[in-house]
Design a protein around this motif. Structure first.
Motif, PDB file in Angstrom:
ATOM      1  N   GLU A   1     -15.568  31.092  17.940  1.00 54.32           N
ATOM      2  CA  GLU A   1     -16.039  31.465  19.880  1.00 54.32           C
ATOM      3  C   GLU A   1     -17.313  31.443  19.838  1.00 54.32           C
ATOM      4  O   GLU A   1     -18.144  32.214  18.578  1.00 54.32           O
ATOM      5  CB  GLU A   1     -15.598  32.889  20.672  1.00 54.32           C
ATOM      6  N   LEU A   2     -18.142  31.059  19.741  1.00 57.07           N
ATOM      7  CA  LEU A   2     -19.467  30.406  19.756  1.00 57.07           C
ATOM      8  C   LEU A   2     -20.266  31.115  20.693  1.00 57.07           C
ATOM      9  O   LEU A   2     -19.978  30.336  22.747  1.00 57.07           O
ATOM     10  CB  LEU A   2     -19.924  29.293  19.490  1.00 57.07           C
ATOM     11  N   TRP A   3     -20.843  31.614  21.473  1.00 52.61           N
ATOM     12  CA  TRP A   3     -22.115  32.544  22.425  1.00 52.61           C
ATOM     13  C   TRP A   3     -23.789  32.312  22.482  1.00 52.61           C
ATOM     14  O   TRP A   3     -24.118  32.751  21.469  1.00 52.61           O
ATOM     15  CB  TRP A   3     -21.676  34.028  23.087  1.00 52.61           C
ATOM     16  N   LEU A   4     -23.950  31.510  24.270  1.00 51.32           N
ATOM     17  CA  LEU A   4     -25.050  31.439  23.976  1.00 51.32           C
ATOM     18  C   LEU A   4     -25.819  32.688  25.130  1.00 51.32           C
ATOM     19  O   LEU A   4     -25.262  32.765  26.362  1.00 51.32           O
ATOM     20  CB  LEU A   4     -25.578  30.297  24.148  1.00 51.32           C
TER      21      LEU A   4
ATOM     22  N   ARG B   1     -42.301  29.274  21.825  1.00 57.47           N
ATOM     23  CA  ARG B   1     -40.580  28.644  21.865  1.00 57.47           C
ATOM     24  C   ARG B   1     -40.195  27.355  21.258  1.00 57.47           C
ATOM     25  O   ARG B   1     -40.981  26.298  20.856  1.00 57.47           O
ATOM     26  CB  ARG B   1     -39.926  28.238  23.319  1.00 57.47           C
ATOM     27  N   PRO B   2     -39.096  27.723  20.082  1.00 59.56           N
ATOM     28  CA  PRO B   2     -38.787  26.560  19.061  1.00 59.56           C
ATOM     29  C   PRO B   2     -38.660  25.486  19.826  1.00 59.56           C
ATOM     30  O   PRO B   2     -38.204  24.748  20.857  1.00 59.56           O
ATOM     31  CB  PRO B   2     -36.960  26.473  18.950  1.00 59.56           C
ATOM     32  N   LYS B   3     -39.753  24.101  19.287  1.00 52.50           N
ATOM     33  CA  LYS B   3     -39.592  22.586  19.651  1.00 52.50           C
ATOM     34  C   LYS B   3     -38.247  22.284  20.420  1.00 52.50           C
ATOM     35  O   LYS B   3     -38.348  21.471  21.802  1.00 52.50           O
ATOM     36  CB  LYS B   3     -40.327  21.501  18.596  1.00 52.50           C
ATOM     37  N   HIS B   4     -37.481  22.184  19.389  1.00 56.53           N
ATOM     38  CA  HIS B   4     -35.681  21.268  19.945  1.00 56.53           C
ATOM     39  C   HIS B   4     -34.694  22.338  20.634  1.00 56.53           C
ATOM     40  O   HIS B   4     -33.697  21.887  20.397  1.00 56.53           O
ATOM     41  CB  HIS B   4     -35.985  21.142  18.563  1.00 56.53           C
ATOM     42  N   GLU B   5     -35.748  23.484  21.184  1.00 58.44           N
ATOM     43  CA  GLU B   5     -34.439  24.446  21.698  1.00 58.44           C
ATOM     44  C   GLU B   5     -33.129  24.251  22.751  1.00 58.44           C
ATOM     45  O   GLU B   5     -32.072  24.499  21.847  1.00 58.44           O
ATOM     46  CB  GLU B   5     -35.391  25.870  22.342  1.00 58.44           C
ATOM     47  N   LYS B   6     -34.108  23.272  23.637  1.00 59.26           N
ATOM     48  CA  LYS B   6     -33.237  22.914  24.463  1.00 59.26           C
ATOM     49  C   LYS B   6     -31.868  22.203  24.207  1.00 59.26           C
ATOM     50  O   LYS B   6     -31.074  21.912  23.241  1.00 59.26           O
ATOM     51  CB  LYS B   6     -33.653  22.290  25.542  1.00 59.26           C
ATOM     52  N   ALA B   7     -32.665  20.796  23.438  1.00 57.73           N
ATOM     53  CA  ALA B   7     -31.980  20.115  22.366  1.00 57.73           C
ATOM     54  C   ALA B   7     -30.229  20.922  21.557  1.00 57.73           C
ATOM     55  O   ALA B   7     -29.520  20.229  21.668  1.00 57.73           O
ATOM     56  CB  ALA B   7     -32.391  18.443  22.046  1.00 57.73           C
ATOM     57  N   VAL B   8     -31.133  21.789  20.530  1.00 56.67           N
ATOM     58  CA  VAL B   8     -30.081  22.621  19.736  1.00 56.67           C
ATOM     59  C   VAL B   8     -29.205  22.944  20.989  1.00 56.67           C
ATOM     60  O   VAL B   8     -27.331  23.335  20.494  1.00 56.67           O
ATOM     61  CB  VAL B   8     -30.792  23.185  19.068  1.00 56.67           C
ATOM     62  N   LYS B   9     -29.405  23.752  21.662  1.00 55.62           N
ATOM     63  CA  LYS B   9     -28.490  24.359  23.128  1.00 55.62           C
ATOM     64  C   LYS B   9     -27.441  23.579  23.668  1.00 55.62           C
ATOM     65  O   LYS B   9     -26.144  24.076  23.796  1.00 55.62           O
ATOM     66  CB  LYS B   9     -29.422  25.168  24.103  1.00 55.62           C
ATOM     67  N   ASP B  10     -27.811  22.351  23.951  1.00 51.16           N
ATOM     68  CA  ASP B  10     -27.291  20.930  24.520  1.00 51.16           C
ATOM     69  C   ASP B  10     -26.217  20.419  23.702  1.00 51.16           C
ATOM     70  O   ASP B  10     -24.974  20.439  23.665  1.00 51.16           O
ATOM     71  CB  ASP B  10     -27.595  20.029  24.962  1.00 51.16           C
ATOM     72  N   PHE B  11     -26.639  20.562  22.123  1.00 54.30           N
ATOM     73  CA  PHE B  11     -25.726  19.875  21.364  1.00 54.30           C
ATOM     74  C   PHE B  11     -24.953  21.068  21.257  1.00 54.30           C
ATOM     75  O   PHE B  11     -23.781  20.682  20.931  1.00 54.30           O
ATOM     76  CB  PHE B  11     -26.029  19.344  19.984  1.00 54.30           C
ATOM     77  N   LEU B  12     -24.827  22.004  20.875  1.00 48.69           N
ATOM     78  CA  LEU B  12     -23.833  23.849  20.774  1.00 48.69           C
ATOM     79  C   LEU B  12     -22.965  23.515  22.280  1.00 48.69           C
ATOM     80  O   LEU B  12     -21.399  23.467  22.018  1.00 48.69           O
ATOM     81  CB  LEU B  12     -24.548  24.871  20.635  1.00 48.69           C
ATOM     82  N   THR B  13     -23.263  23.237  23.218  1.00 42.30           N
ATOM     83  CA  THR B  13     -22.468  23.996  24.586  1.00 42.30           C
ATOM     84  C   THR B  13     -21.692  22.787  24.425  1.00 42.30           C
ATOM     85  O   THR B  13     -20.045  22.104  24.310  1.00 42.30           O
ATOM     86  CB  THR B  13     -23.290  23.433  25.645  1.00 42.30           C
ATOM     87  N   GLU B  14     -22.167  21.081  23.639  1.00 44.69           N
ATOM     88  CA  GLU B  14     -21.557  19.518  24.027  1.00 44.69           C
ATOM     89  C   GLU B  14     -20.211  19.239  23.210  1.00 44.69           C
ATOM     90  O   GLU B  14     -19.245  19.420  23.134  1.00 44.69           O
ATOM     91  CB  GLU B  14     -22.043  18.271  24.255  1.00 44.69           C
ATOM     92  N   HIS B  15     -21.213  19.873  21.781  1.00 43.94           N
ATOM     93  CA  HIS B  15     -19.938  19.721  20.246  1.00 43.94           C
ATOM     94  C   HIS B  15     -19.502  21.109  19.480  1.00 43.94           C
ATOM     95  O   HIS B  15     -18.458  20.730  19.051  1.00 43.94           O
ATOM     96  CB  HIS B  15     -21.124  18.366  19.059  1.00 43.94           C
ATOM     97  N   TRP B  16     -19.865  22.056  20.159  1.00 40.22           N
ATOM     98  CA  TRP B  16     -19.168  23.139  19.321  1.00 40.22           C
ATOM     99  C   TRP B  16     -19.012  23.492  20.634  1.00 40.22           C
ATOM    100  O   TRP B  16     -17.704  25.457  20.694  1.00 40.22           O
ATOM    101  CB  TRP B  16     -19.746  23.667  19.010  1.00 40.22           C
ATOM    102  N   GLN B  17     -18.659  23.552  21.413  1.00 39.48           N
ATOM    103  CA  GLN B  17     -17.682  24.202  23.117  1.00 39.48           C
ATOM    104  C   GLN B  17     -18.638  25.233  22.596  1.00 39.48           C
ATOM    105  O   GLN B  17     -18.074  26.693  23.546  1.00 39.48           O
ATOM    106  CB  GLN B  17     -16.380  24.562  22.642  1.00 39.48           C
ATOM    107  N   ALA B  18     -19.588  26.001  22.323  1.00 39.96           N
ATOM    108  CA  ALA B  18     -20.669  26.698  23.205  1.00 39.96           C
ATOM    109  C   ALA B  18     -20.497  27.991  24.298  1.00 39.96           C
ATOM    110  O   ALA B  18     -20.230  26.843  25.607  1.00 39.96           O
ATOM    111  CB  ALA B  18     -22.300  27.157  22.532  1.00 39.96           C
ATOM    112  N   ASN B  19     -20.534  29.087  24.626  1.00 44.86           N
ATOM    113  CA  ASN B  19     -20.414  29.528  25.633  1.00 44.86           C
ATOM    114  C   ASN B  19     -21.546  29.953  26.303  1.00 44.86           C
ATOM    115  O   ASN B  19     -22.128  30.885  25.514  1.00 44.86           O
ATOM    116  CB  ASN B  19     -19.117  30.772  26.234  1.00 44.86           C
ATOM    117  N   TRP B  20     -21.970  30.817  27.570  1.00 48.17           N
ATOM    118  CA  TRP B  20     -22.663  31.192  27.849  1.00 48.17           C
ATOM    119  C   TRP B  20     -22.695  32.368  28.926  1.00 48.17           C
ATOM    120  O   TRP B  20     -22.029  32.382  29.051  1.00 48.17           O
ATOM    121  CB  TRP B  20     -23.863  30.208  29.119  1.00 48.17           C
ATOM    122  N   THR B  21     -23.354  33.247  28.372  1.00 53.12           N
ATOM    123  CA  THR B  21     -23.464  34.691  29.400  1.00 53.12           C
ATOM    124  C   THR B  21     -23.473  33.970  30.526  1.00 53.12           C
ATOM    125  O   THR B  21     -24.954  33.582  30.625  1.00 53.12           O
ATOM    126  CB  THR B  21     -23.729  35.513  28.434  1.00 53.12           C
TER     127      THR B  21
END
Length: 205
Positions: free
Chosen positions: A15-18, A41-61
């Motif tokens: 389970e991956l949590w953000l 803030r990291p330059k590509h923070e949003k893109a990385v989080k979007d990628f984790l959500t879409e491709h790795w099914q990351a969950n958000w608290t």
């Protein structure tokens, strides 16, 4: 990176949590993490989080941090008899008993922190909470007790056994309000809607 974590931790599912935008700690302490406001803030923070959500099914608290959800899920797995391991780089999460894995960190091609797999006992987890409560957390702008650093905190906790930690720590704070503010910010949840007060139940009852 996620593939490497799964491989070296030995996990066969995950389970991956953000952390979501809301966090109850801000409502009781507006200065929580205020020392980070001017940081970049990291330059590509949003893109990385979007990628984790879409491709790795990351969950958000919602309303809590990812740290809290990791604590809740590790505890739930322990109760149900499932084997779990927390994969992270955050020292705060050492408040949670069970297996942990820190992945390798490198800078400019040089390893600055080796990967590590280790086990935290329930007693070690509790001790780390009291330790953090005493020294505070500069990263999150939590003050702790004035005049108490790592060495003094270790001395205070070593002066008594586990049953005496809550009294020893409580006596270091100038008032109950100061203790409550720090404990609410420092404590990592172990169950839904958890409270640091369980760590001081003997004294309060």
């Amino acid at each position: 990176m996620v593939e490497n974590i799964l491989h070296h931790s030995g996990a066969d599912s995950y389970e991956l949590w953000l952390s979501g935008g809301k966090n109850f700690r801000y409502s009781i302490y507006p200065e929580y993490k205020a020392n980070r406001l001017d940081s970049t803030r990291p330059k590509h923070e949003k893109a990385v989080k979007d990628f984790l959500t879409e491709h790795w099914q990351a969950n958000w608290t919602d309303g809590i941090e990812a740290d809290d959800m990791l604590g809740v899920r590790q505890h739930e797995c322990a109760v149900s008899g499932d084997t779990s391991i927390l994969c992270h780089l955050d020292k705060d999460i050492n408040q949670i008993a069970g297996w942990h894995y820190n992945w390798e960190l490198s800078r400019l091609g040089k390893v600055i922190r080796e990967r590590k797999k280790y086990y935290v006992t329930p007693e070690e987890a509790d001790r780390y909470f009291y330790y953090q409560l005493l020294i505070g957390d500069n990263t999150d702008n939590i003050k702790g007790v004035v005049g108490i650093g790592p060495k003094k905190a270790e001395s205070i906790l070593s002066s008594t056994d586990r049953s005496g930690w809550s009294d020893a720590v409580r006596n270091c704070f100038s008032c109950e309000e100061e203790l409550e503010l720090n404990a609410t910010c420092v404590y990592i949840w172990r169950k839904p809607n958890d409270s640091w007060r369980s760590m001081f139940a003997t004294k309060e009852n």
